[in-house]
Design an enzyme around this catalytic site. Structure first.
Site, PDB file in Angstrom:
ATOM      1  N   HIS A 255       4.169  -7.463   8.553  1.00 55.56           N
ATOM      2  CA  HIS A 255       5.397  -6.730   8.841  1.00 55.56           C
ATOM      3  C   HIS A 255       6.589  -7.517   8.326  1.00 55.56           C
ATOM      4  O   HIS A 255       6.560  -8.746   8.345  1.00 55.56           O
ATOM      5  CB  HIS A 255       5.550  -6.501  10.356  1.00 55.56           C
ATOM      6  CG  HIS A 255       6.516  -5.415  10.688  1.00 55.56           C
ATOM      7  ND1 HIS A 255       7.861  -5.642  10.812  1.00 55.56           N
ATOM      8  CD2 HIS A 255       6.334  -4.084  10.875  1.00 55.56           C
ATOM      9  CE1 HIS A 255       8.469  -4.495  11.083  1.00 55.56           C
ATOM     10  NE2 HIS A 255       7.568  -3.536  11.118  1.00 55.56           N
ATOM     11  N   GLU A 312       0.787   0.568  12.429  1.00 63.74           N
ATOM     12  CA  GLU A 312      -0.033   1.584  11.771  1.00 63.74           C
ATOM     13  C   GLU A 312      -1.516   1.464  12.127  1.00 63.74           C
ATOM     14  O   GLU A 312      -2.257   2.433  12.042  1.00 63.74           O
ATOM     15  CB  GLU A 312       0.130   1.505  10.246  1.00 63.74           C
ATOM     16  CG  GLU A 312       1.544   1.540   9.761  1.00 63.74           C
ATOM     17  CD  GLU A 312       2.193   2.904   9.898  1.00 63.74           C
ATOM     18  OE1 GLU A 312       1.691   3.735  10.671  1.00 63.74           O
ATOM     19  OE2 GLU A 312       3.212   3.134   9.236  1.00 63.74           O
TER      20      GLU A 312
HETATM   21  N1  COA Z   1      -2.888  -8.062   3.739  1.00 65.91           N
HETATM   22  C1  COA Z   1      -3.006  -9.165   2.981  1.00 65.91           C
HETATM   23  N2  COA Z   1      -1.975  -9.928   2.597  1.00 65.91           N
HETATM   24  C2  COA Z   1      -0.762  -9.543   2.975  1.00 65.91           C
HETATM   25  C3  COA Z   1      -0.570  -8.403   3.778  1.00 65.91           C
HETATM   26  C4  COA Z   1      -1.685  -7.654   4.154  1.00 65.91           C
HETATM   27  N3  COA Z   1      -1.564  -6.561   4.901  1.00 65.91           N
HETATM   28  N4  COA Z   1       0.743  -8.265   4.015  1.00 65.91           N
HETATM   29  C5  COA Z   1       1.356  -9.276   3.398  1.00 65.91           C
HETATM   30  N5  COA Z   1       0.461 -10.050   2.767  1.00 65.91           N
HETATM   31  C6  COA Z   1       0.727 -11.261   2.007  1.00 65.91           C
HETATM   32  C7  COA Z   1       1.352 -10.926   0.658  1.00 65.91           C
HETATM   33  O1  COA Z   1       0.374 -10.751  -0.330  1.00 65.91           O
HETATM   34  C8  COA Z   1       2.224 -12.118   0.410  1.00 65.91           C
HETATM   35  O2  COA Z   1       1.407 -13.146  -0.052  1.00 65.91           O
HETATM   36  P1  COA Z   1       1.938 -14.156  -1.191  1.00 65.91           P
HETATM   37  O3  COA Z   1       3.137 -14.822  -0.574  1.00 65.91           O
HETATM   38  O4  COA Z   1       0.772 -15.047  -1.418  1.00 65.91           O
HETATM   39  O5  COA Z   1       2.290 -13.277  -2.341  1.00 65.91           O
HETATM   40  C9  COA Z   1       2.710 -12.508   1.810  1.00 65.91           C
HETATM   41  O6  COA Z   1       1.734 -12.000   2.704  1.00 65.91           O
HETATM   42  C10 COA Z   1       4.086 -11.951   2.154  1.00 65.91           C
HETATM   43  O7  COA Z   1       4.079 -10.561   1.885  1.00 65.91           O
HETATM   44  P2  COA Z   1       5.373  -9.717   1.529  1.00 65.91           P
HETATM   45  O8  COA Z   1       4.985  -8.587   0.635  1.00 65.91           O
HETATM   46  O9  COA Z   1       6.472 -10.618   1.057  1.00 65.91           O
HETATM   47  O10 COA Z   1       5.786  -9.166   2.933  1.00 65.91           O
HETATM   48  P3  COA Z   1       6.817  -7.996   3.157  1.00 65.91           P
HETATM   49  O11 COA Z   1       7.663  -8.378   4.301  1.00 65.91           O
HETATM   50  O12 COA Z   1       7.523  -7.559   1.926  1.00 65.91           O
HETATM   51  O13 COA Z   1       5.828  -6.803   3.510  1.00 65.91           O
HETATM   52  C11 COA Z   1       4.510  -5.202   4.501  1.00 65.91           C
HETATM   53  C12 COA Z   1       5.585  -6.272   4.728  1.00 65.91           C
HETATM   54  C13 COA Z   1       4.323  -4.383   5.767  1.00 65.91           C
HETATM   55  C14 COA Z   1       4.980  -4.246   3.387  1.00 65.91           C
HETATM   56  C15 COA Z   1       3.194  -5.869   4.084  1.00 65.91           C
HETATM   57  O14 COA Z   1       2.764  -6.746   5.099  1.00 65.91           O
HETATM   58  C16 COA Z   1       2.086  -4.876   3.715  1.00 65.91           C
HETATM   59  O15 COA Z   1       2.009  -4.425   2.557  1.00 65.91           O
HETATM   60  N6  COA Z   1       1.191  -4.511   4.702  1.00 65.91           N
HETATM   61  C17 COA Z   1       0.150  -3.555   4.462  1.00 65.91           C
HETATM   62  C18 COA Z   1       0.719  -2.143   4.501  1.00 65.91           C
HETATM   63  C19 COA Z   1       1.088  -1.707   5.912  1.00 65.91           C
HETATM   64  O16 COA Z   1       0.348  -1.923   6.851  1.00 65.91           O
HETATM   65  N7  COA Z   1       2.255  -1.045   6.016  1.00 65.91           N
HETATM   66  C20 COA Z   1       2.764  -0.538   7.276  1.00 65.91           C
HETATM   67  C21 COA Z   1       3.939  -1.339   7.737  1.00 65.91           C
HETATM   68  S1  COA Z   1       4.407  -0.947   9.381  1.00 65.91           S
END
Ligand code: COA
Length: 375
Positions: A255, A312
């Protein structure tokens, strides 16, 4: 002008709000002054909407009046049904149908800037979603029933039969839990639209577009796919390893704001637990086991950001238990969140400042124009 670029506006405070408060470090969420668990488990959806619009709980008489008022605004014009019929015939995804139907839903109503218009937007979203779904299944739409509450009527319009109490309570808990959540992407979108002094239906339509993406509201469908696969295969460790080794993300985890388990996950997990109890089905046990495996595997990967269960994950399990079809998970999120969008729009309007951030230019400069036949 600031030299720092805050990609994704992370950590930037863009508004003052009385609607909800998130503590990402400790994993606390307050909606209208109540801890999320209290609102989710006690309120009807109508009470939650009233709370967001009025910043207080209604009296019994006010609640009855508010409920009747919302119920009286549920109908959609024939032209919107035609759009939804066409969207269903073309197999358009539900969120696209909602965007199209919502945009047209002010036909026949005098558009106004008031809270009445906000109520109308909240009231029509379930009708649009259910009408689309009925067409998609080759059925005629089921007209809304004014004697049913918001959650019960949504289920009734989807199926044509009166839902049982457990399903209504499960759905209502979900609707209350996700009704507002700070300035998330879709809420920010809605506030940005009204900050130009545009109208509420434009704000809601734009917010639907923002909610659609898998990084925001589009995740619970893929979560359910994942849970069903794991349930069938029965080896969550192998599944998680495969996904992470392939560099894929586990849907339902991580998140932008929470550094611990999303507090909404706890509320929805308890609600799902209640719903699945007594059912001759080990699906929910598999869901719980998967969460443990996934959280451990994500922690073992290290990284500076702790990844835990988000809203989710249990949304998928709960809505599946309520009987909401997977194709409607994100639109059902919109059925709830539209009240948050509208409340934020009213709040933005009451103390408006045009939302207009700045960017840092990193493109070319001093180019010399070359005529097209010389390039
Ligand atoms: N599974 C595996 N790795 C994950 C992950 C997940 N669900 N969510 C984040 N990461 C990793 C990323 O690959 C990144 O790794 P890196 O630094 O080695 O590149 C790190 O964690 C940070 O991720 P980042 O994309 O910067 O976090 P964010 O704050 O932009 O993203 C979300 C938040 C929710 C978009 C992200 O966690 C995600 O894509 N989750 C899955 C989709 C989801 O459940 N969405 C509903 C949100 S309520």
């Amino acid at each position: 002008m600031s030299e720092t670029v805050n990609r994704g506006l992370e950590g930037i405070t863009v508004a003052e709000t009385r609607l909800s408060d998130i503590d990402g470090e400790s994993g606390a969420l307050t909606i209208g002054g109540f801890p999320v668990v209290e609102l989710a488990t006690n309120a009807t959806y109508e009470e939650s909407v009233f709370l967001l619009f009025e910043d207080r709980l209604p009296t019994a008489a006010e609640l009855a009046g508010f409920r009747a008022d919302l119920a009286s605004r549920r109908e959609i014009p024939e032209e919107v049904r035609a759009v939804l019929r066409r969207a269903a015939a073309e197999d358009r995804p539900a969120m696209d149908a909602l965007r199209m139907g919502l945009a047209a839903s002010t036909l026949g109503t005098a558009e106004s800037a008031s809270e009445e218009a906000a109520r109308r937007v909240v009231a029509v979203v379930p009708t649009i979603v259910a009408t689309y779904w009925r067409y998609r299944r080759g059925n005629e739409p089921v007209p809304p029933r004014e004697d049913l509450g918001h959650a019960a009527n949504y289920l009734y319009m989807l199926t044509g039969t009166e839902p049982d109490e457990a399903a209504v309570r499960g759905l209502e808990t979900y609707l209350n839990t996700v009704v507002d959540h700070g300035v998330n992407a879709s809420t920010f979108t809605a506030r940005t639209v009204v900050s130009t002094q545009s109208d509420l239906i434009s704000a809601a339509t734009a917010a639907v577009g923002s909610l659609k993406g898998p990084l925001h509201g589009g995740a619970p469908g893929p979560v359910l796919d994942m849970l069903r696969t794991v349930h069938e295969r029965g080896d969550p460790d192998a599944y998680v390893r495969e996904k992470l080794d392939a560099g894929e993300r586990l849907m339902g985890f991580g998140h932008r704001v929470y550094r611990v388990r999303d507090p909404r996950a706890a509320v929805l997990s308890s609600a799902a637990d209640r719903l699945y109890q007594g059912r001759d089905d080990d699906f929910f046990e598999a869901v719980r086991a998967f969460e443990t495996v996934a959280v451990d595997a994500l922690a073992a990967r290290g990284g500076d950001r702790r990844l835990d269960t988000n809203v989710e994950f249990y949304t998928a399990a709960l809505l599946e238990g309520v009987g909401i079809p997977m194709e409607l998970f994100t639109t059902t999120f919109a059925v709830s969140r539209v009240a948050g969008w509208m409340a934020h729009c009213l709040e933005q309007r009451a103390d408006n400042r045009l939302i207009r951030p700045v960017s840092r230019y990193v493109g070319e400069t001093d180019r010399t124009w070359t005529p097209v036949d010389e390039r």
